[in-house]
Design a protein around this motif. Sequence first.
Motif, mmCIF file in Angstrom:
data_model
loop_
_atom_site.group_PDB
_atom_site.id
_atom_site.type_symbol
_atom_site.label_atom_id
_atom_site.label_comp_id
_atom_site.label_asym_id
_atom_site.label_seq_id
_atom_site.Cartn_x
_atom_site.Cartn_y
_atom_site.Cartn_z
ATOM 1 N N ASN A 1 9.105 91.892 -1.798
ATOM 2 C CA ASN A 1 9.579 90.704 -1.091
ATOM 3 C C ASN A 1 11.087 90.565 -1.237
ATOM 4 N N ASN A 2 11.662 89.804 -0.317
ATOM 5 C CA ASN A 2 13.103 89.532 -0.348
ATOM 6 C C ASN A 2 13.907 90.823 -0.502
ATOM 7 N N LEU A 3 13.612 91.765 0.354
ATOM 8 C CA LEU A 3 14.270 93.069 0.271
ATOM 9 C C LEU A 3 15.736 92.965 0.649
ATOM 10 N N ALA A 4 16.529 93.798 0.014
ATOM 11 C CA ALA A 4 17.967 93.845 0.234
ATOM 12 C C ALA A 4 18.367 95.269 0.613
ATOM 13 N N PRO A 5 19.529 95.437 1.240
ATOM 14 C CA PRO A 5 19.959 96.796 1.615
ATOM 15 C C PRO A 5 19.988 97.766 0.436
ATOM 16 N N GLU A 6 20.279 97.261 -0.754
ATOM 17 C CA GLU A 6 20.300 98.148 -1.925
ATOM 18 C C GLU A 6 18.917 98.609 -2.358
ATOM 19 N N ASP A 7 17.870 98.076 -1.735
ATOM 20 C CA ASP A 7 16.513 98.563 -1.990
ATOM 21 C C ASP A 7 16.180 99.767 -1.105
ATOM 22 N N THR A 8 17.076 100.127 -0.215
ATOM 23 C CA THR A 8 16.863 101.288 0.648
ATOM 24 C C THR A 8 16.682 102.539 -0.197
ATOM 25 N N ALA A 9 15.548 103.224 0.016
ATOM 26 C CA ALA A 9 15.232 104.398 -0.789
ATOM 27 C C ALA A 9 13.957 105.040 -0.258
#
Length: 128
Positions: free
Chosen positions: A84-92
């Motif tokens: 939840n509440n994903l952010a661009p830095e979670d891109t992987a």
Amino acid sequence: EVQLVESGGGLVQAGGSLRLSCAASGFTFDDYARGWFRQAPGKEREGVSCISRRAGSTYYTDSMKGRFTISRDNAKNTVYLQMNNLAPEDTAVYYCAAVREALFIYYHIPPRTAYDYWGQGTQVPVSS
């Protein structure tokens, strides 16, 4: 043949949610703790979360606490990661893996070298 197959990845906007699944076959699912890792472009693979074989214990890397939830359904041989509440830095690329329970008890989130089995990964791009 041992297989771990992830699904549920895909493009999501910042602030959005995704639920990843990882279906297992070819080994005794109940004997293993299960973990999720991720690898961002140009970075090393890092641990995200891990759950005990009976789902009684879960652990998270600090940056994921409160946003990610790991769960498992042993009847379906499947582990999940609700994000939840994903952010661009979670891109992987997100990977699931299986590790022996004793190592889970010792490490909580065992290092990647401790895992016996790995999935092929699923892409999670998060747009800003």
